[in-house]
Each structure stands twice: as C-alpha cells, then as structure tokens.
Design a protein around this motif. Structure first.
Motif, PDB file in Angstrom:
ATOM      1  N   LYS A  74       0.847  -1.193   0.000  1.00 44.69           N
ATOM      2  CA  LYS A  74       0.000   0.000   0.000  1.00 44.69           C
ATOM      3  C   LYS A  74       0.880   1.240   0.000  1.00 44.69           C
ATOM      4  O   LYS A  74       1.667   1.442   0.922  1.00 44.69           O
ATOM      5  N   ARG A  75       0.756   2.054  -1.034  1.00 46.79           N
ATOM      6  CA  ARG A  75       1.490   3.314  -1.093  1.00 46.79           C
ATOM      7  C   ARG A  75       0.662   4.382  -0.404  1.00 46.79           C
ATOM      8  O   ARG A  75      -0.296   4.925  -0.979  1.00 46.79           O
ATOM      9  N   THR A  76       0.999   4.678   0.845  1.00 45.83           N
ATOM     10  CA  THR A  76       0.202   5.610   1.646  1.00 45.83           C
ATOM     11  C   THR A  76       0.353   7.055   1.191  1.00 45.83           C
ATOM     12  O   THR A  76      -0.435   7.923   1.597  1.00 45.83           O
ATOM     13  N   ASP A  77       1.330   7.321   0.342  1.00 44.32           N
ATOM     14  CA  ASP A  77       1.574   8.701  -0.089  1.00 44.32           C
ATOM     15  C   ASP A  77       0.879   9.044  -1.395  1.00 44.32           C
ATOM     16  O   ASP A  77       0.970  10.177  -1.874  1.00 44.32           O
ATOM     17  N   SER A  79      -2.620   9.146  -3.874  1.00 43.37           N
ATOM     18  CA  SER A  79      -4.065   9.057  -4.047  1.00 43.37           C
ATOM     19  C   SER A  79      -4.372   8.660  -5.488  1.00 43.37           C
ATOM     20  O   SER A  79      -3.489   8.684  -6.351  1.00 43.37           O
TER      21      SER A  79
END
Length: 475
Positions: A74-77, A79
C-alpha cells in the motif's frame, strides 16, 4: 540480511533503455511492486529493479512468505488522482515491455510441452527444431543470441527494441548524415500522403476556386496540425550492419546500385569492407563524400586512400555493367526506389519519375546486371516495401523484385520483416482505415537471395560470433 544474488539464468535481458526507465521510475515515482527471491537469497524476479535500487541506495524490507498468501503493498503517499500515481502505473506496465526474453536460456531450461502448457509462444521459433546441442556452448550466458549476432537472426527484425535503438544511436553519433544532399530535392510522392492532406487540398480548392501549389498545401497542413510527409527516408545503419555482417564475407566487396545517402558506404568502411555505390545525382555523391570524410577522418581519401574507403560513382545504374566493369562483388546490397513513392529528381533517367511498367523494365535490367557482377556462391540483399498505384491498389513490387532476382539466376533464400517505429502512423492510421480500409504500413521486406551452390554456404561463410566485437564497446 545477506546481499541478494542476481539470477544467472534470468530469462529477461535488461537493455540500456530498460534500465534507464526503471531508474527514472524509482527516482520520480518511488517503488512499486515487490521483488522476489528464494531461501538462498537468489533473485527470482526483479533483477533489473534490484540493480537500479542498489545504485540509488534504496533500503530493502524483507517480507517472508511460504507462497500461500498474496503480498500487497500500500502506497500511503499516493491518491488515485495523484500524477505520480498515474506515472507509476504507466511505468510499471511499460518497463517490462522494454526488456526482452533470453530465448536461449528459456529453450535450455524448458521443453516444448512445458512452454505449451504455459501458452508461451516464441514467434518464428520452432522449439522442436532446437536441440540441446544447438545451445550448449552458450549455456549460462545471458542474451547469447544477441551477443553472438548483435540482433537475434529471426525473420522478424524489430527496430523498436532498446538494443536496436541503442546501437542505432551509436552509429549516428559517429556523425553519419545520410540525409545530406537530399532535403531540397526529394519529396514524398503526392500519392503517398495521408488522406487528410487531400481533404485539406479540397478545402483550399473550394475557398479559392483554384488548386493550391504543393508548397501552399504543405503550409496549410502545418498551420492546421495535419500530418504531412515532407521528410526524406533515412536508411537504418543497424539493418545495414546486420546485412554486411550476416551475408558478406570478412573484408568482402559490396556493390550498391542505388546508393542514396552516405550510411551504407560509411558502415562498410567501419566494418573493413569495400563499398562501391552508384547514384544518379551528383549532389548526393558529393554530400556522401563530404560526410565520409567527416566520419572517417584521415582514413578517408588520405594519401593513397584508405584500403576500405567507400567509393561513390555518379551514373545511371542501368549501365552498371559498364560503370562497375571488372568489379567482383561478394555482396549485392541496396534499397531501391519504391517506384514513385519518393521523387528523387526530375531527371528522366531517375526511376522514381517513371510509370511503373517503364520503371519495372529498367529495375529488372539493373538487378540482372548487378547480379552478373556478383561472384558465385554469394548473397544479394534488397530492402523493399510494397507501394500502391494512384488508385490505391498494391503494385506487387515485392513479388516483382523476387521474380527479377530469380530471372537473374539467384535462389530466393530468406525473407525478414523489418518492423519500423510507428512515428506519425498512429496519427494517420485511424482516419486512413475508416476512409479506405487501408492498413497502416509499419514494415519493410528484407529479401535475401543466393547465387550458386547452396551446399557451399557453410564452407564459404564462417561461423559468426560478435560477442567480443569492440566496435561500440567502451574502453
């Protein structure tokens, strides 16, 4: 964690372009997919990504798995609408397309049944016809076909591939200017333009009540963003190199009845081969000589001349038997005018100005006379492409070329399809296809013929291996 080890049997060959794009993706978008390695710290997948990540000093986090769960990152940075997220999605898909398969390694490790089970298809490669003995000398070497032959000797030659483009840039970086002497004199035939050009002509005609000049039409198209074929065709130096290395003997003599630009002569000289080309236009010959002097320096036209300095002669190739009298060719190689697809000059002797029946008669005579100057047990290679007549029907130019060589006594031996860059074809193909159902043409035919006893090919042509060739290798 021990440092990961690269897979010596990696089935992917990472070209220079592929490495550049992986690095660009890591720098601009960050990491995406995970890499995969076994319990001996040997990489299974992600060799190219790991190499570039190491050079960039990126950290590696290990997630252990026995293969019974799917690991998700998951790339939290990022959107969904993030520009970097979109760029990463593109890069993730495209970077894999810019690497190529190491067919030798795959054939060594898998049988035909296993490949069929995975629905793995290798175009124009019959797995059943390849034995272990064929590939054993190269066992363990990455990309051995590419190393040995520069480009794998398959019937499809894809000039879009990274290694092809890298080598093409290396040739052009020498200073080859094959378009010199051509810009002002050569135009694409008016029958070769995209359909929108003719639509533009009709618009101008309706507005002004008169037919526009070719220059007026060209300016209108440029002002309105309409693709217009106004450049000259440039011969690919990589294709030239392959033809010389694959189908000529070492230090062999090349005869080119339709010389055109400087590239074929310069490539021959760089490969220590003698080149004799004939062109109808004196300005083209002069430009070729200037460019050869720039690229080859003192080796060209120096005191006594360089042993392999290219020679261009101005003349009509219909008289090639007299112009090249006494010349003994080891290879006939050329790219003839495609009928009237490109107009080279207004000289009535210029084949591109002739009607097709007249063109074909002269063309066959040139091929016959050129082949008479070819030594026995030698090859001839012509690069051709199909062309349409004014009504839009194919002229049958490729079969006519084959028939001309067969009439000259040569065997039709190989055919390769050269896949070209798409370029403006992507802009033209849709409208063209809807209006006429004409397919966008993206290839040329590389026809190979042989004069003499086919059983002597192995005797007269040495086994090829360019693995240690240093033409473009850095010191």
């Amino acid at each position: 964690m021990a440092e990961l080890k690269y897979d010596s049997r990696n089935y992917r060959i990472h070209t220079d372009k592929n490495k550049r794009l992986i690095r660009k993706s890591l720098v601009e978008c960050g990491t995406g997919r995970s890499i995969l390695f076994d319990n001996e710290d040997c990489l299974i997948a992600g060799n190219g990504v790991y190499e570039q990540a190491q050079e960039l000093g990126l950290k590696v986090r290990i997630i252990e798995s026995d293969g019974t769960e799917l690991i998700a990152i998951k790339r939290t940075d990022l959107s969904t609408e993030d520009a970097r997220r979109k760029a990463l999605a593109l890069a993730d898909n495209y970077t894999s397309d810019t690497s190529v398969f190491d067919f030798d390694a795959i054939v060594e490790d898998f049988g035909a049944d296993e490949l069929d089970a995975w629905e793995f298809k290798v175009d124009d490669l019959d797995i059943d016809d390849i034995s272990v003995e064929d590939v054993k000398p190269d066992k363990g070497r990455i990309g051995s076909l590419k190393e040995r032959f520069i480009i794998p000797p398959f019937s499809i030659l894809d000039s879009k591939l990274g290694n092809w483009q890298d080598r093409k840039r290396a040739w052009l970086d020498l200073g080859i200017k094959s378009d010199d002497g051509r810009e002002k004199e050569i135009t694409f035939s008016r029958s070769a333009q995209p359909p929108r050009v003719y639509e533009a002509r009709n618009v101008i005609r309706e507005k002004t009540g008169a037919d526009p000049s070719w220059n007026e039409l060209q300016k209108y198209c440029q002002d309105h963003g309409i693709p217009f074929m106004d450049g000259t065709s440039i011969f690919d130096p990589v294709l030239c190199e392959l033809a010389y290395r694959w189908f000529n003997i070492p230090n062999g003599c090349i005869l080119d009845p339709f010389a055109g630009g400087s590239v074929r002569g310069i490539v021959a000289s760089m490969l220590d081969m003698t080149y004799f080309g004939i062109d109808l236009r004196p300005e083209q010959v002069e430009a070729n000589c200037r460019n050869a002097a720039e690229v080859l320096g003192e080796e060209f036209g120096g005191k006594g001349g360089h042993k392999f300095a290219p020679l261009w002669l101005c003349g009509d190739s219909v008289e090639i038997d007299a112009l090249a009298e006494g010349y003994e060719a080891d290879l006939v190689f050329s790219c003839p005018p495609y009928a009237d697809l490109e107009v080279y000059s207004d000289d009535p002797a210029d084949l591109s100005t002739m009607d097709y029946p007249e063109f074909l008669q002269a063309y066959k005579e040139i091929i016959r006379k050129s082949c008479s100057l070819l030594k026995p047990d030698r090859f001839a290679v012509f690069v051709v492409g199909e062309v349409r007549d004014k009504s839009g029907v194919y002229r049958n130019f490729v079969p006519d070329t084959i028939a001309a060589f067969q009439a000259a006594g040569l065997h039709y031996y190989n055919e390769m399809i050269l896949v070209n860059n798409i370029g403006s074809l992507a802009m033209r193909a849709g409208k063209q296809f809807c209006n006429s159902r004409k397919i966008g043409k993206q290839h040329q035919n590389v026809l190979v013929f042989y004069k003499g006893d086919l059983s002597k090919i192995k005797e007269n042509f040495p086994e090829l291996d360019f693995s240690d060739d240093d033409l473009f290798k850095e010191d």
